[in-house]
Design a protein around this motif. Sequence first.
Motif, PDB file in Angstrom:
ATOM      1  N   HIS A 270       0.842  -1.211   0.063  1.00 20.76           N
ATOM      2  CA  HIS A 270       0.103   0.084  -0.083  1.00 20.76           C
ATOM      3  C   HIS A 270       0.862   1.373   0.096  1.00 20.76           C
ATOM      4  N   ALA A 271       0.253   2.291  -0.553  1.00 20.08           N
ATOM      5  CA  ALA A 271       0.660   3.602  -0.273  1.00 20.08           C
ATOM      6  C   ALA A 271       0.060   4.393   0.814  1.00 20.08           C
ATOM      7  N   LEU A 272       0.741   4.689   1.824  1.00 15.73           N
ATOM      8  CA  LEU A 272       0.320   5.332   3.038  1.00 15.73           C
ATOM      9  C   LEU A 272       0.852   6.873   2.866  1.00 15.73           C
ATOM     10  N   TYR A 273      -0.163   7.857   3.028  1.00 15.16           N
ATOM     11  CA  TYR A 273       0.052   9.296   2.821  1.00 15.16           C
ATOM     12  C   TYR A 273      -0.699   9.987   4.042  1.00 15.16           C
ATOM     13  N   HIS A 274      -0.137  11.173   4.393  1.00 16.53           N
ATOM     14  CA  HIS A 274      -0.751  11.874   5.284  1.00 16.53           C
ATOM     15  C   HIS A 274      -1.805  12.669   4.789  1.00 16.53           C
ATOM     16  N   GLY A 275      -3.176  12.963   5.356  1.00 17.57           N
ATOM     17  CA  GLY A 275      -3.890  13.770   4.810  1.00 17.57           C
ATOM     18  C   GLY A 275      -3.825  15.368   5.181  1.00 17.57           C
ATOM     19  N   GLY A 276      -4.294  16.333   5.073  1.00 15.54           N
ATOM     20  CA  GLY A 276      -4.029  17.500   5.259  1.00 15.54           C
ATOM     21  C   GLY A 276      -3.952  18.626   4.096  1.00 15.54           C
ATOM     22  N   VAL A 277      -3.293  19.626   4.151  1.00 18.82           N
ATOM     23  CA  VAL A 277      -3.635  20.662   2.878  1.00 18.82           C
ATOM     24  C   VAL A 277      -2.755  20.141   1.613  1.00 18.82           C
ATOM     25  N   ARG A 278      -2.176  19.080   1.635  1.00 17.51           N
ATOM     26  CA  ARG A 278      -1.504  18.646   0.518  1.00 17.51           C
ATOM     27  C   ARG A 278      -2.146  17.322   0.092  1.00 17.51           C
ATOM     28  N   ILE A 279      -3.066  16.987   0.577  1.00 20.41           N
ATOM     29  CA  ILE A 279      -3.914  15.732   0.247  1.00 20.41           C
ATOM     30  C   ILE A 279      -4.162  15.348  -1.315  1.00 20.41           C
ATOM     31  N   GLN A 280      -4.307  16.472  -2.128  1.00 17.81           N
ATOM     32  CA  GLN A 280      -4.684  16.347  -3.369  1.00 17.81           C
ATOM     33  C   GLN A 280      -3.472  15.838  -4.195  1.00 17.81           C
ATOM     34  N   LEU A 281      -2.248  16.557  -3.778  1.00 14.20           N
ATOM     35  CA  LEU A 281      -1.037  16.100  -4.359  1.00 14.20           C
ATOM     36  C   LEU A 281      -0.565  14.786  -4.120  1.00 14.20           C
ATOM     37  N   LEU A 282      -0.712  14.365  -2.870  1.00 19.47           N
ATOM     38  CA  LEU A 282      -0.318  12.997  -2.303  1.00 19.47           C
ATOM     39  C   LEU A 282      -1.264  11.923  -3.139  1.00 19.47           C
ATOM     40  N   GLU A 283      -2.454  12.387  -3.154  1.00 18.93           N
ATOM     41  CA  GLU A 283      -3.415  11.327  -3.592  1.00 18.93           C
ATOM     42  C   GLU A 283      -3.201  11.340  -4.913  1.00 18.93           C
ATOM     43  N   GLU A 284      -2.730  12.093  -5.764  1.00 23.31           N
ATOM     44  CA  GLU A 284      -2.532  11.980  -7.201  1.00 23.31           C
ATOM     45  C   GLU A 284      -1.355  11.225  -7.549  1.00 23.31           C
ATOM     46  N   LEU A 285      -0.237  11.362  -6.431  1.00 26.12           N
ATOM     47  CA  LEU A 285       1.019  10.568  -6.439  1.00 26.12           C
ATOM     48  C   LEU A 285       0.575   9.082  -6.132  1.00 26.12           C
ATOM     49  N   ALA A 286       0.040   8.891  -5.339  1.00 27.12           N
ATOM     50  CA  ALA A 286      -0.365   7.717  -4.895  1.00 27.12           C
ATOM     51  C   ALA A 286      -1.186   6.912  -5.858  1.00 27.12           C
ATOM     52  N   GLN A 287      -2.144   7.435  -6.666  1.00 24.12           N
ATOM     53  CA  GLN A 287      -2.635   6.927  -7.623  1.00 24.12           C
ATOM     54  C   GLN A 287      -1.637   6.646  -9.164  1.00 24.12           C
ATOM     55  N   ARG A 288      -0.758   7.434  -9.190  1.00 24.53           N
ATOM     56  CA  ARG A 288       0.409   7.175 -10.154  1.00 24.53           C
ATOM     57  C   ARG A 288       1.237   6.090  -9.614  1.00 24.53           C
ATOM     58  N   LEU A 289       1.382   5.934  -8.477  1.00 24.06           N
ATOM     59  CA  LEU A 289       2.196   4.774  -8.280  1.00 24.06           C
ATOM     60  C   LEU A 289       1.547   3.550  -8.406  1.00 24.06           C
ATOM     61  N   ALA A 290       0.224   3.465  -8.105  1.00 23.99           N
ATOM     62  CA  ALA A 290      -0.577   2.255  -8.191  1.00 23.99           C
ATOM     63  C   ALA A 290      -0.737   1.985  -9.760  1.00 23.99           C
ATOM     64  N   ALA A 291      -0.572   2.728 -10.457  1.00 21.87           N
ATOM     65  CA  ALA A 291      -0.589   2.501 -12.174  1.00 21.87           C
ATOM     66  C   ALA A 291       0.586   2.024 -12.561  1.00 21.87           C
ATOM     67  N   ALA A 292       1.881   2.439 -11.797  1.00 19.72           N
ATOM     68  CA  ALA A 292       2.989   1.871 -12.244  1.00 19.72           C
ATOM     69  C   ALA A 292       3.673   0.669 -11.586  1.00 19.72           C
ATOM     70  N   ALA A 293       2.888   0.457 -10.319  1.00 13.15           N
ATOM     71  CA  ALA A 293       3.571  -0.560  -9.484  1.00 13.15           C
ATOM     72  C   ALA A 293       3.501  -2.086 -10.320  1.00 13.15           C
ATOM     73  N   ASP A 294       4.580  -2.697 -10.397  1.00 20.05           N
ATOM     74  CA  ASP A 294       4.723  -3.996 -10.974  1.00 20.05           C
ATOM     75  C   ASP A 294       5.846  -4.880 -10.123  1.00 20.05           C
ATOM     76  N   PHE A 295       5.537  -5.572  -9.274  1.00 21.23           N
ATOM     77  CA  PHE A 295       6.411  -6.142  -8.482  1.00 21.23           C
ATOM     78  C   PHE A 295       6.977  -7.408  -8.956  1.00 21.23           C
ATOM     79  N   THR A 296       6.744  -7.607 -10.021  1.00 19.65           N
ATOM     80  CA  THR A 296       7.048  -9.226 -10.827  1.00 19.65           C
ATOM     81  C   THR A 296       8.391  -9.123 -11.539  1.00 19.65           C
ATOM     82  N   ARG A 297       8.843  -7.738 -12.161  1.00 21.83           N
ATOM     83  CA  ARG A 297       9.852  -8.055 -13.135  1.00 21.83           C
ATOM     84  C   ARG A 297      11.007  -7.158 -12.638  1.00 21.83           C
ATOM     85  N   PRO A 298      12.183  -7.663 -12.188  1.00 20.94           N
ATOM     86  CA  PRO A 298      13.519  -6.967 -11.785  1.00 20.94           C
ATOM     87  C   PRO A 298      13.624  -6.006 -13.109  1.00 20.94           C
ATOM     88  N   PHE A 299      13.967  -4.668 -12.562  1.00 25.91           N
ATOM     89  CA  PHE A 299      14.228  -3.779 -13.677  1.00 25.91           C
ATOM     90  C   PHE A 299      15.432  -3.937 -14.409  1.00 25.91           C
TER      91      PHE A 299
END
Length: 309
Positions: A270-299
């Motif tokens: 999971h991506a864990l992040y703090h709420g607060g004034v920057r929640i929109q920025l962190l929420e967008e970053l977490a969604q981008r991380l979710a789209a990129a995450a692939d733990f199956t292939r060594p880079f």
Amino acid sequence: MLTLKQLETFVQVVELGTFERASQRLNATQSTVSKRISELEQATGLRLFDRSRRNARLTEEGERLLELAYSTLSDARRILELKARPEHMLHRVRIGFTELAALTWLPGFLRDYTTERPDIRLDITIEMSRTLYQQFQDGELDLVVIPQVPDAFAQPGVETQLLENVEMAFMAREGLVEESQPIPLSALERYPLISQGKSSGFAQDINRWLSHQGMSAATLTADNLLALVGLVTAGRGISVLPKRCVQRLAHDQGLEILETIPSLPSIGYHALYHGGVRIQLLEELAQRLAAAADFTRPFFLSERKAQTI
């Protein structure tokens, strides 16, 4: 009281050489310039100029202040520019990842994301998940990507985003385990169990699950994932590892997957992040991380080689 006008006047006097020239540059009277310098000396307790000379010559104390004055005025200009040019604001996000992310999808994500979002600076920490979670709780990190931490989901102000469920499996060097598959967990008790240490979140989850199944604790630990894979490859014991990633990582190294009864649970990252004034920025970053995450292939495996595994 120390003011920016005093520092600006001080710098102008130094650069132009006399109080008279500084007053002309600042569009102020010479008495005003002298007053600001006197107020600056009173505020700092420093004697800035040698007044026994005709020109404004700095004392040693004045030399030390000059460098700080330049720095302070430069910072003040940047602060004022934030409002004038909001499109150039640089958002700094302190983000932590575990070794598994660093070995798989993180390098590709950083390459693409920094190109897409030059307005965001990611300060990266790679650590064991328990350490990352502690730093997150202490406010040292804004977002962490770690295996599920049950305590975090109950904390107010902490938001979560599931990135991927990572399939786990027992692995061993070919020929080490002689039992027919699928293997009852009780039959694996005769083999040394190798695991990551207490700072590993997924190791703690797996060890807790194994304990509920009646298996003993690990007899050998290695916090580094690659070192752990090396020990298993060398035939020193069995281990629970990220199934698809290690399959590709250890290709041609003689490792085999051990199918067990019951089978191992997956581990949610999971991506864990703090709420607060920057929640929109962190929420967008977490969604981008979710789209990129692939733990199956060594880079570091080429695309062609990865497809053949």
